[in-house]
Scaffold this active site. Structure first.
Site, short mmCIF file in Angstrom:
data_model
loop_
_atom_site.label_atom_id
_atom_site.label_comp_id
_atom_site.label_asym_id
_atom_site.label_seq_id
_atom_site.Cartn_x
_atom_site.Cartn_y
_atom_site.Cartn_z
N ASN A 131 12.66 11.38 -13.06
CA ASN A 131 12.16 12.53 -12.27
C ASN A 131 12.92 13.80 -12.64
OD1 ASN A 131 9.96 11.97 -10.14
ND2 ASN A 131 11.27 10.15 -10.04
N LEU A 138 20.48 7.64 -3.92
CA LEU A 138 20.46 6.51 -2.97
C LEU A 138 21.51 6.58 -1.88
CD1 LEU A 138 19.72 3.65 -5.52
CD2 LEU A 138 18.13 5.08 -4.23
N HIS A 176 9.67 9.97 -2.78
CA HIS A 176 9.68 8.56 -2.38
C HIS A 176 8.49 7.85 -3.05
CE1 HIS A 176 10.74 5.18 0.18
NE2 HIS A 176 9.44 4.99 0.38
N GLU A 204 4.56 10.30 -9.37
CA GLU A 204 5.77 10.93 -8.81
C GLU A 204 6.14 12.19 -9.60
OE1 GLU A 204 9.31 8.58 -8.25
OE2 GLU A 204 8.13 6.75 -8.11
C1 GAR Z 1 12.01 6.91 -8.30
O1 GAR Z 1 10.95 6.00 -8.35
C2 GAR Z 1 12.14 7.50 -6.91
O2 GAR Z 1 10.91 7.69 -6.27
C3 GAR Z 1 12.92 6.42 -6.21
O3 GAR Z 1 13.91 6.04 -7.15
C4 GAR Z 1 13.35 6.16 -8.46
C5 GAR Z 1 14.31 6.95 -9.33
O4 GAR Z 1 13.84 6.95 -10.65
N1 GAR Z 1 13.49 6.90 -4.99
C6 GAR Z 1 13.55 6.15 -3.90
O5 GAR Z 1 13.17 4.99 -3.87
C7 GAR Z 1 14.13 6.83 -2.68
N2 GAR Z 1 13.91 6.08 -1.50
P1 GAR Z 1 14.34 8.03 -11.68
O6 GAR Z 1 15.87 7.97 -11.66
O7 GAR Z 1 13.76 7.57 -12.99
O8 GAR Z 1 13.82 9.38 -11.25
#
Ligand code: GAR
Length: 202
Positions: free
Chosen positions: A14, A86, A105, A175
């Site tokens: 992200n 997190l 999310h 996302e």
């Molecule tokens: C993403 O899917 C985000 O939506 C999730 O963690 C992942 C991080 O991926 N977030 C949650 O679950 C928050 N509750 P990334 O490091 O590749 O962006």
């Protein structure tokens, strides 16, 4: 230019999507990346874009949330984006950036949120519920997990998936797109917080 701080804990896809978004180039600058570990792959993404990284926490080598607030004030940070972060953020830190912290999310809130609901845990719960749609939500962050006002959501049809991993694969590109859209709308001054609802002007 909106000055952004992006908080990460994992691979940083992200974060990369924000940095590589052509529509955000003229609108925002990611000034700092913050993690809850001394290293995670997202730090490499930040380093490739020459963005300074900080690790926040209370162990050696980490900085405190109070120090982070001072750094953000010096950098004039306008918006904090939680992109797969997190760790629980202290309530006083959240209060001092009220309506200026957003979170992505990987499901349709208010379902499948809350403590422990992150990453594959979310997709597993969605899969096991037999929900036929999932998606992504971007919301303002309040003092508890995933309960802040929802700004934008996008659905994904998952009626034919065979595994939680397949849900994750379908949701992730959504996302990336949704988060960039919300940041763009905030940068353009199109997002308003009314009494009960967030309004995004078209
Ligand atoms: C993403 O899917 C985000 O939506 C999730 O963690 C992942 C991080 O991926 N977030 C949650 O679950 C928050 N509750 P990334 O490091 O590749 O962006």
């Amino acid at each position: 230019m909106l000055a952004l701080a992006v908080f990460v804990s994992g691979r940083g896809s992200n974060l990369r999507a924000i940095l590589e978004s052509s529509k955000l180039k003229e609108l925002v600058q990611v000034k700092v990346v913050v993690g809850d570990k001394l290293f995670c792959p997202a730090f490499d993404v930040a380093k490739n874009f020459s963005i300074p990284v900080y690790s926040v926490g209370n162990k050696e080598g980490f900085i405190s949330f109070d120090d982070l607030r001072t750094i953000f004030e010096k950098l004039d940070i306008n918006l904090i984006v939680l992109a797969g972060f997190l760790k629980m953020i202290p309530a006083d830190f959240i209060k001092s950036f009220s309506n200026r912290i957003i979170n992505i999310h990987p499901a349709l809130l208010p379902s499948f949120g809350g403590s422990g609901m992150y990453g594959m845990n979310v997709h597993r719960a969605v899969f096991e519920s037999s929900a036929q749609v999932s998606g992504a939500s971007v919301h303002f962050v309040d003092e508890s997990y995933d309960t802040g006002k929802i700004i934008a959501q996008k659905c994904v049809d998952i009626s034919d998936v065979k595994s939680p991993e397949e849900i994750a694969e379908r949701v992730l590109p959504v996302e990336h797109q949704l988060l960039a859209n919300v940041i763009e709308n905030i940068a353009l001054g199109r997002v308003f917080v009314d009494n009960f609802r967030v309004r995004v002007e078209k």
